[in-house]
Design an enzyme around this catalytic site. Structure first.
Site, short mmCIF file in Angstrom:
data_model
loop_
_atom_site.label_atom_id
_atom_site.label_comp_id
_atom_site.label_asym_id
_atom_site.label_seq_id
_atom_site.Cartn_x
_atom_site.Cartn_y
_atom_site.Cartn_z
N HIS A 128 0.71 -1.30 -0.07
CA HIS A 128 0.13 0.07 0.02
C HIS A 128 0.64 1.14 0.02
O HIS A 128 1.86 1.22 0.62
CB HIS A 128 -0.92 -0.06 1.37
CG HIS A 128 -0.23 -0.20 2.47
ND1 HIS A 128 0.12 -1.52 2.97
CD2 HIS A 128 -0.13 0.70 3.71
CE1 HIS A 128 0.59 -1.28 4.17
NE2 HIS A 128 0.32 -0.19 4.74
N HIS A 130 0.98 5.40 1.19
CA HIS A 130 0.37 6.30 1.58
C HIS A 130 0.35 7.67 1.08
O HIS A 130 1.62 8.02 0.55
CB HIS A 130 1.01 6.33 2.98
CG HIS A 130 1.01 5.30 3.85
ND1 HIS A 130 -0.05 5.18 5.01
CD2 HIS A 130 1.75 4.13 4.01
CE1 HIS A 130 0.19 3.79 5.76
NE2 HIS A 130 1.10 3.31 4.85
#
Length: 142
Positions: A128, A130
Site C-alpha cells: 500500500h 500512503h
C-alpha cells in the site's frame, strides 16, 4: 513514529514470518484488513478505484489528508521488496494513481510513503502507498 505503530509493525512482521502455508488464494499469507475492505465486508471511504487500484481514506490518519492506494489483487505483492518483474506495470499504475489522487486532494503538495518490512514499520502485508498531505511535511521523515 508512534511506539504503538512500531509495535504493530513488529507484530505483523512476526505473524507474516510464521506463515508457512497460505489461507488466501494468492499464496501471500492470510487475508488482511484490506481484503475485507475490497470485498465490502468492511466499509471504506473510497476516493478512487479502477480495475487495478483501490484508494481510500485511512481510518487512522497521520496527516489532514491520508489516503491509501492498494492493488485490488494482491497476487503475492505483500511488500515492495517482494515485487516481481511481471508486476512492474502494476507498480507504475499504483504510483500514477497516487499522483492523480494526490494532486486532486492536496493541491499544495503531498508525500508518498511505502513502508516495507519490520524496520520500515509495515503493519499490513498487502502493498500500500500512503498519500499524506494537507499540511507542511517535515524532513527528515523518520
Amino acid at each position: 513514529m508512534q511506539d504503538d505503530e512500531v509495535s504493530k509493525a513488529k507484530e505483523a512482521a512476526s505473524q507474516q514470518n510464521q506463515v508457512k502455508t497460505s489461507s488466501h488464494e494468492d499464496n501471500a499469507g492470510p487475508k488482511t484488513v484490506f481484503d475485507k475492505l475490497l470485498s465490502g465486508e468492511w466499509p471504506s471511504d473510497i476516493v478512487y478505484q479502477d480495475d487495478k487500484a483501490f484508494a481510500f481514506r485511512d481510518v487512522n490518519p497521520q496527516a489532514p489528508i491520508h489516503i491509501l492506494v492498494i492493488p485490488k489483487h494482491r497476487d503475492g505483492l505483500i511488500s515492495l521488496s517482494k515485487a516481481r518483474e511481471d508486476q512492474k506495470e502494476l507498480l507504475g499504475h499504483l504510483m500514477y494513481v497516487a499522483q492523480q489522487v494526490g494532486q486532486k486532494e492536496c493541491p499544495n503538495g503531498f508525500r508518498i510513503v511505502i513502508n516495507d518490512g519490520q524496520d520500515g514499520a509495515q503493519s499490513v502485508y498487502h502493498l500500500h502507498l500512503h498519500i499524506l498531505g494537507g499540511r507542511q511535511m517535515r524532513w527528515p521523515p523518520g
